[in-house]
Scaffold this motif. Structure first.
Motif, PDB file in Angstrom:
ATOM      1  N   ARG A   1     -37.247  30.017  35.870  1.00  0.00           N
ATOM      2  CA  ARG A   1     -35.935  30.595  35.578  1.00  0.00           C
ATOM      3  C   ARG A   1     -34.810  29.572  35.792  1.00  0.00           C
ATOM      4  O   ARG A   1     -33.875  29.468  35.001  1.00  0.00           O
ATOM      5  CB  ARG A   1     -35.785  31.776  36.510  1.00  0.00           C
ATOM      6  CG  ARG A   1     -34.778  32.809  36.302  1.00  0.00           C
ATOM      7  CD  ARG A   1     -34.776  33.487  34.993  1.00  0.00           C
ATOM      8  NE  ARG A   1     -33.386  33.833  34.722  1.00  0.00           N
ATOM      9  CZ  ARG A   1     -32.810  34.921  35.180  1.00  0.00           C
ATOM     10  NH1 ARG A   1     -33.522  35.815  35.786  1.00  0.00           N
ATOM     11  NH2 ARG A   1     -31.536  35.139  34.984  1.00  0.00           N
ATOM     12  N   ASN A   2     -34.928  28.781  36.847  1.00  0.00           N
ATOM     13  CA  ASN A   2     -33.907  27.766  37.101  1.00  0.00           C
ATOM     14  C   ASN A   2     -34.134  26.506  36.290  1.00  0.00           C
ATOM     15  O   ASN A   2     -33.188  25.810  35.939  1.00  0.00           O
ATOM     16  CB  ASN A   2     -33.845  27.434  38.593  1.00  0.00           C
ATOM     17  CG  ASN A   2     -33.082  28.484  39.379  1.00  0.00           C
ATOM     18  OD1 ASN A   2     -31.861  28.441  39.437  1.00  0.00           O
ATOM     19  ND2 ASN A   2     -33.789  29.445  39.930  1.00  0.00           N
TER      20      ASN A   2
ATOM     21  N   PRO B   1     -25.164  32.354  36.360  1.00  0.00           N
ATOM     22  CA  PRO B   1     -24.024  33.149  36.823  1.00  0.00           C
ATOM     23  C   PRO B   1     -22.957  32.316  37.528  1.00  0.00           C
ATOM     24  O   PRO B   1     -21.857  32.783  37.742  1.00  0.00           O
ATOM     25  CB  PRO B   1     -24.661  34.149  37.791  1.00  0.00           C
ATOM     26  CG  PRO B   1     -25.961  33.550  38.180  1.00  0.00           C
ATOM     27  CD  PRO B   1     -26.409  32.725  37.019  1.00  0.00           C
ATOM     28  N   ARG B   2     -23.304  31.066  37.905  1.00  0.00           N
ATOM     29  CA  ARG B   2     -22.307  30.252  38.605  1.00  0.00           C
ATOM     30  C   ARG B   2     -21.214  29.757  37.686  1.00  0.00           C
ATOM     31  O   ARG B   2     -20.146  29.359  38.123  1.00  0.00           O
ATOM     32  CB  ARG B   2     -22.980  29.048  39.272  1.00  0.00           C
ATOM     33  CG  ARG B   2     -23.714  29.425  40.534  1.00  0.00           C
ATOM     34  CD  ARG B   2     -24.669  28.338  40.939  1.00  0.00           C
ATOM     35  NE  ARG B   2     -25.693  28.153  39.932  1.00  0.00           N
ATOM     36  CZ  ARG B   2     -26.711  27.331  40.066  1.00  0.00           C
ATOM     37  NH1 ARG B   2     -26.829  26.606  41.134  1.00  0.00           N
ATOM     38  NH2 ARG B   2     -27.620  27.221  39.118  1.00  0.00           N
TER      39      ARG B   2
ATOM     40  N   ASP C   1     -18.293  30.298  35.598  1.00  0.00           N
ATOM     41  CA  ASP C   1     -17.343  31.369  35.364  1.00  0.00           C
ATOM     42  C   ASP C   1     -16.739  31.189  33.990  1.00  0.00           C
ATOM     43  O   ASP C   1     -16.183  30.153  33.678  1.00  0.00           O
ATOM     44  CB  ASP C   1     -16.240  31.346  36.433  1.00  0.00           C
ATOM     45  CG  ASP C   1     -16.631  32.223  37.606  1.00  0.00           C
ATOM     46  OD1 ASP C   1     -17.364  33.194  37.374  1.00  0.00           O
ATOM     47  OD2 ASP C   1     -16.211  31.921  38.733  1.00  0.00           O
TER      48      ASP C   1
ATOM     49  N   ARG D   1     -40.258  33.607  38.153  1.00  0.00           N
ATOM     50  CA  ARG D   1     -38.929  34.117  38.482  1.00  0.00           C
ATOM     51  C   ARG D   1     -38.040  33.069  39.131  1.00  0.00           C
ATOM     52  O   ARG D   1     -36.837  33.053  38.934  1.00  0.00           O
ATOM     53  CB  ARG D   1     -39.054  35.296  39.449  1.00  0.00           C
ATOM     54  CG  ARG D   1     -39.021  36.655  38.792  1.00  0.00           C
ATOM     55  CD  ARG D   1     -39.334  37.707  39.828  1.00  0.00           C
ATOM     56  NE  ARG D   1     -38.189  38.040  40.661  1.00  0.00           N
ATOM     57  CZ  ARG D   1     -37.284  38.950  40.339  1.00  0.00           C
ATOM     58  NH1 ARG D   1     -37.380  39.578  39.219  1.00  0.00           N
ATOM     59  NH2 ARG D   1     -36.291  39.208  41.161  1.00  0.00           N
ATOM     60  N   HIS D   2     -38.638  32.231  39.941  1.00  0.00           N
ATOM     61  CA  HIS D   2     -37.810  31.321  40.721  1.00  0.00           C
ATOM     62  C   HIS D   2     -37.776  29.915  40.135  1.00  0.00           C
ATOM     63  O   HIS D   2     -36.717  29.377  39.866  1.00  0.00           O
ATOM     64  CB  HIS D   2     -38.260  31.313  42.181  1.00  0.00           C
ATOM     65  CG  HIS D   2     -38.009  32.633  42.852  1.00  0.00           C
ATOM     66  ND1 HIS D   2     -36.821  32.939  43.453  1.00  0.00           N
ATOM     67  CD2 HIS D   2     -38.776  33.735  42.970  1.00  0.00           C
ATOM     68  CE1 HIS D   2     -36.857  34.186  43.930  1.00  0.00           C
ATOM     69  NE2 HIS D   2     -38.048  34.682  43.652  1.00  0.00           N
TER      70      HIS D   2
ATOM     71  N   LYS E   1     -41.318  34.775  51.480  1.00  0.00           N
ATOM     72  CA  LYS E   1     -41.298  36.217  51.280  1.00  0.00           C
ATOM     73  C   LYS E   1     -42.687  36.776  51.043  1.00  0.00           C
ATOM     74  O   LYS E   1     -42.854  37.991  50.967  1.00  0.00           O
ATOM     75  CB  LYS E   1     -40.487  36.552  50.031  1.00  0.00           C
ATOM     76  CG  LYS E   1     -39.009  36.521  50.179  1.00  0.00           C
ATOM     77  CD  LYS E   1     -38.419  36.722  48.779  1.00  0.00           C
ATOM     78  CE  LYS E   1     -36.952  37.036  48.814  1.00  0.00           C
ATOM     79  NZ  LYS E   1     -36.453  37.253  47.430  1.00  0.00           N
TER      80      LYS E   1
ATOM     81  N   SER F   1     -25.396  44.870  35.045  1.00  0.00           N
ATOM     82  CA  SER F   1     -26.541  45.531  35.663  1.00  0.00           C
ATOM     83  C   SER F   1     -27.008  44.730  36.869  1.00  0.00           C
ATOM     84  O   SER F   1     -26.590  43.597  37.077  1.00  0.00           O
ATOM     85  CB  SER F   1     -27.670  45.653  34.645  1.00  0.00           C
ATOM     86  OG  SER F   1     -28.118  44.370  34.296  1.00  0.00           O
ATOM     87  N   VAL F   2     -27.869  45.330  37.648  1.00  0.00           N
ATOM     88  CA  VAL F   2     -28.359  44.652  38.848  1.00  0.00           C
ATOM     89  C   VAL F   2     -29.182  43.430  38.456  1.00  0.00           C
ATOM     90  O   VAL F   2     -29.054  42.358  39.019  1.00  0.00           O
ATOM     91  CB  VAL F   2     -29.208  45.623  39.698  1.00  0.00           C
ATOM     92  CG1 VAL F   2     -29.822  44.870  40.865  1.00  0.00           C
ATOM     93  CG2 VAL F   2     -28.341  46.756  40.198  1.00  0.00           C
ATOM     94  N   SER F   3     -30.025  43.611  37.456  1.00  0.00           N
ATOM     95  CA  SER F   3     -30.813  42.468  37.009  1.00  0.00           C
ATOM     96  C   SER F   3     -30.282  42.026  35.651  1.00  0.00           C
ATOM     97  O   SER F   3     -29.507  42.712  35.020  1.00  0.00           O
ATOM     98  CB  SER F   3     -32.278  42.861  36.888  1.00  0.00           C
ATOM     99  OG  SER F   3     -32.392  43.846  35.885  1.00  0.00           O
ATOM    100  N   GLY F   4     -30.707  40.846  35.229  1.00  0.00           N
ATOM    101  CA  GLY F   4     -30.378  40.400  33.890  1.00  0.00           C
ATOM    102  C   GLY F   4     -29.013  39.765  33.808  1.00  0.00           C
ATOM    103  O   GLY F   4     -28.384  39.453  34.804  1.00  0.00           O
ATOM    104  N   VAL F   5     -28.531  39.586  32.590  1.00  0.00           N
ATOM    105  CA  VAL F   5     -27.336  38.795  32.386  1.00  0.00           C
ATOM    106  C   VAL F   5     -26.168  39.672  31.979  1.00  0.00           C
ATOM    107  O   VAL F   5     -26.329  40.795  31.520  1.00  0.00           O
ATOM    108  CB  VAL F   5     -27.584  37.751  31.286  1.00  0.00           C
ATOM    109  CG1 VAL F   5     -28.562  36.726  31.762  1.00  0.00           C
ATOM    110  CG2 VAL F   5     -28.084  38.401  30.028  1.00  0.00           C
TER     111      VAL F   5
ATOM    112  N   LEU G   1     -26.932  32.466  31.253  1.00  0.00           N
ATOM    113  CA  LEU G   1     -28.101  32.278  32.103  1.00  0.00           C
ATOM    114  C   LEU G   1     -27.721  31.884  33.520  1.00  0.00           C
ATOM    115  O   LEU G   1     -28.444  32.163  34.463  1.00  0.00           O
ATOM    116  CB  LEU G   1     -29.001  31.175  31.531  1.00  0.00           C
ATOM    117  CG  LEU G   1     -29.967  31.568  30.424  1.00  0.00           C
ATOM    118  CD1 LEU G   1     -30.759  30.354  29.980  1.00  0.00           C
ATOM    119  CD2 LEU G   1     -30.909  32.657  30.907  1.00  0.00           C
TER     120      LEU G   1
ATOM    121  N   PHE H   1     -34.675  27.529  47.809  1.00  0.00           N
ATOM    122  CA  PHE H   1     -34.903  28.939  47.494  1.00  0.00           C
ATOM    123  C   PHE H   1     -36.336  29.200  47.057  1.00  0.00           C
ATOM    124  O   PHE H   1     -36.807  30.342  47.120  1.00  0.00           O
ATOM    125  CB  PHE H   1     -33.879  29.454  46.461  1.00  0.00           C
ATOM    126  CG  PHE H   1     -33.932  28.778  45.126  1.00  0.00           C
ATOM    127  CD1 PHE H   1     -34.879  29.136  44.192  1.00  0.00           C
ATOM    128  CD2 PHE H   1     -33.012  27.800  44.798  1.00  0.00           C
ATOM    129  CE1 PHE H   1     -34.917  28.526  42.953  1.00  0.00           C
ATOM    130  CE2 PHE H   1     -33.039  27.178  43.569  1.00  0.00           C
ATOM    131  CZ  PHE H   1     -33.997  27.544  42.644  1.00  0.00           C
TER     132      PHE H   1
END
Ligand SMILES: Nc1ncnc2c1ncn2[C@@H]1O[C@H](COP(=O)(O)OP(=O)(O)OP(=O)(O)O)[C@@H](O)[C@H]1O
Ligand code: SF4
Ligand SMILES: [Mg+2]
Lengths: 334, 334
Positions: free
Chosen positions: A253-254, A329-330, A332, A249-250, A239, A2-6, A327, A232
């Motif tokens: 989350r990290n 995405p980097r 693989d 969120r930023h 923004k 999906s666009v968001s989430g895992v 959690l 970021f």
């Protein structure tokens, strides 16, 4: 995806897990060997303990006991036998409890799991909350108060926290039971039973969580302060996002990534912490089982508990890696 | 006095930024004034540490304070003084009417959110778009910045993008709310040469299409020559020269600008040009009295260190701060 989430677990995830499980086998073997030989180093054996309790430690009686328990054979024979049985997932027999080791463990493991997971949940939730507050108000009074408390949490031994909580809440205030897992005078059922167990859980869970709240508070604070300085986050502020979304969120989350890693590393320690807490609070879990097994020289049982615990820790590390990969995405998963 | 006809969209007067550091107060930006109008590109150039990024961040008050203290006469934008605007109102301008992109696109994007989500975040904050409409718009924006297969790439995480693609994604985020001013802080420095050219071309054409004012911060006079309408040369936090790009390259007036031009690499050699100006950048904490460039200036004489040279009109709509600059009023040609 999906666009968001895992990403959801799929074939790649399963293959990744398969590889990781294969990698774990040598570790398990090493643990088995070490456990077996280290435990033989302790003076005395089951025969001595039982004979001592029976009050007749005649050499003949002890020889009969040893023969019965298989202790008369050479250590190599014992080891080979142990390995063969283990390979068939047979953890042996506890002569002391007159029950198969696996049965004993299976009856106790859920209690330990309940204790550990509740403590972990509370520790993570409160620790992340306190740490986030601390980082957000860095250098201001909330940070000062939380940092002072977490230092106390770090420095206080587990058993002492347990004892003090008992003294305060059970002995003085009489609010909560001092030990056990349920009221022995009544046998509640259904919801009343759950409530009863919950009441018994409060003190041991908080005693165990105490130290970990401190750990997660510190970890969250430092992780968030570090992430706050990253580019970021500057982008997020540029923004025009409001401070709360930037933080949640930023930053958070990290900052969760090192927290997940930490949880994986701490699970073993949490298990040994629960041995202490189970002992202090007479909680009928695996730790308590192991503790008793040591004093009774119930080697089979002790080996079983140790094997099972190592197995648990390894499995939870696998789960941690997987959560991390989901959690971040980097990573693989291949 | 300035050559451009249309009224300024952003007007900066005497912007001053100080940092309170353990070793004392240092002035990173000193009474800097400039303005840009719609459709115009103003380049800010100067050596590393001269205050370019601090200027950019100060316009939107993105610097953390403490340690930063931002002051000045005004930063006028759409009838509002950004220096005195309340934080809440300023957040409605950030990312919306004035957007920023940064030097390192690798670290400027949040690694755990998809590129699409990071665009949608801005859309949600500043436009009425939600849900599927926001998603569609995000894909359109990726298409606008010439990212191939935008619908698919929207659900990718930043690490799957190349450096150039990431900077395009950053531009898409910046353009999401159709800003009137785009501040680009060394947008191509971290990219390799061919990609640099593509990004600059993209910025240029988007600016023309959308009629934005562009403040382009750069190290590279080559970039400036191709992109800018006007150039502001900064040294040690001060403006030392401001000219139209044609005038500047035809005849730089300030010795520092001339040194920058001499030190420019031939196209075939990819050296950092700035190291070649003899002498070192003075510490902002203790600048020499008078002209800050005096210790490195090949044509300096005693008077240079006596008083700080005033910024004087150069006669062609520009300005320069050097007592030896050949002005219409009769300076000395060095
Ligand atoms: N948070 C801070 N605290 C103290 N000094 C700072 C801070 N941020 C920036 N400075 C100082 O302000 C000066 C200007 O920095 P700035 O980042 O604007 O330089 P720059 O022109 O963008 O350089 P570069 O080309 O390397 O990006 C530097 O000397 C730096 O040391
Ligand atoms: S004022 Fe003097 S020192 Fe400064 S740039 Fe001009 S000539 Fe050089
Ligand atoms: Mg910079």
């Amino acid at each position: 995806m999906s666009v968001s989430g895992v990403a959801l677990p799929d074939a790649r995830v399963l293959r990744y897990l398969g590889v990781r499980v294969l990698q774990v086998i040598p570790t398990i073997l090493a643990i088995v060997v070490l456990n077996f030989f280290f435990l033989r180093l302790a003076p005395g054996d089951l025969a001595e303990v039982i004979a001592g309790e029976a009050g007749s430690a005649s050499p003949e009686y002890m020889a009969i006991l040893r023969q019965q328990f298989g202790l008369d054979q050479s250590i190599w024979v014992q080891f080979t036998k142990y390995l063969t049985e283990l390979a068939q997932l047979n953890l042996g027999y506890s002569f002391r409890n007159s029950l198969p080791v696996l049965d004993l463990i299976v009856s106790r493991a859920p209690n330990t799991a309940l204790l550990m997971l509740s403590s972990l949940l509370i520790a993570v939730v409160l620790g992340v909350l306190f740490g986030a507050i601390s980082a957000q108000w860095r250098g201001k009074w909330p940070d000062g108060v939380i940092s002072a408390l977490s230092t106390v949490g770090f420095a206080t031994p587990l058993f002492w926290v347990g004892l003090m909580l008992i003294v305060l809440f059970s002995v003085e205030l009489r609010w909560l039971p001092a030990g056990g897992m349920q009221d022995l005078e009544h046998s509640y059922t259904g919801f009343a039973h759950m409530l009863d167990v919950a009441r018994h859980m409060v003190l041991p869970v908080f005693s165990l969580a105490f130290f970990y709240i401190a750990i997660y508070t510190r970890l969250t604070r430092s992780a968030m302060l570090e992430v706050q300085e990253l580019d970021f986050v500057r982008t997020a502020r540029a923004k025009g996002l409001n401070p709360l979304p930037v933080t949640l969120r930023h930053v958070l989350r990290n900052a969760l990534l090192p927290i997940v890693t930490m949880t994986g590393l701490q699970l073993g320690a949490l298990l040994s912490g629960s041995v202490v807490i189970e002992t202090v609070f007479a909680w009928p879990g695996m730790g308590r089982l192991a503790f008793d097994a040591v004093f009774q020289r119930d080697i089979n049982l002790l080996l079983g508990v140790l094997f099972f615990s190592s197995f648990l820790v390894i499995v939870s590390n696998l789960v941690t890696d997987l959560v991390y990969a989901l959690l971040d995405p980097r990573i693989d998963i291949r | 006095m300035t050559a451009h006809a249309s009224p300024a969209v952003l007007d900066v007067a005497d912007l001053t930024v100080r940092f309170r550091t353990p070793t004392g107060l240092l002035t990173a930006v000193d009474q800097l004034s400039f303005s840009v109008s719609a459709g115009e590109t103003l380049a800010i150039v100067g050596e590393s540490g001269c205050g370019k990024s601090v200027t950019a961040m100060a316009l939107l008050r993105l610097l953390r304070s403490p340690p930063a203290e931002i002051g000045g006469r005004h930063v006028l934008f759409e009838g509002q003084d950004l220096l005195r605007l309340r934080e809440r109102a300023l957040r409605n301008i950030r990312g919306n009417r004035i957007a920023m992109i940064f030097q390192d696109p690798l670290s400027a994007l949040n690694p755990v959110l998809t590129v699409g989500d990071q665009i949608i975040e801005t859309l949600k904050r500043h436009t009425g778009l939600r849900g599927a409409a926001a998603h569609r718009r995000a894909v359109e924006l990726l298409d606008l910045v010439r990212i191939p297969e935008p619908a698919r790439r929207a659900s990718d995480y930043p690490h799957r993008f190349s450096g150039g693609m990431r900077q395009r994604a950053m531009i898409a985020i910046a353009l999401a709310a159709s800003p009137a001013v785009l501040i680009a802080d060394e947008p191509t420095t971290a990219l390799d040469v061919t990609v640099q050219a593509q990004i600059l071309k993209l910025l240029n054409s988007l600016q023309r299409e959308l009629g934005m004012a562009l403040i382009l911060i750069s190290h590279d006079l080559g970039v400036v020559a191709e992109t800018a309408d006007r150039v502001l040369v900064m040294y040690a936090g001060r403006k030392v020269e401001e000219r139209s790009v044609l005038d500047l390259f035809a005849g730089p007036l300030h010795p520092y600008t001339r040194a920058l031009m001499r030190a420019r690499p031939r196209p075939e050699e990819l050296r950092e040009f700035l190291d070649e100006i003899p002498g070192i950048v003075p510490s902002l904490a203790d600048l020499p009295p008078g002209c800050a460039f005096a210790p490195r200036c090949s044509v300096a004489y005693e008077a240079c260190s006596a008083t700080r040279p005033a910024l004087l009109p150069s006669g062609d709509g520009g300005a320069v701060a050097c007592i030896r600059a050949p002005l219409a009023a009769g300076g000395v040609v060095a």
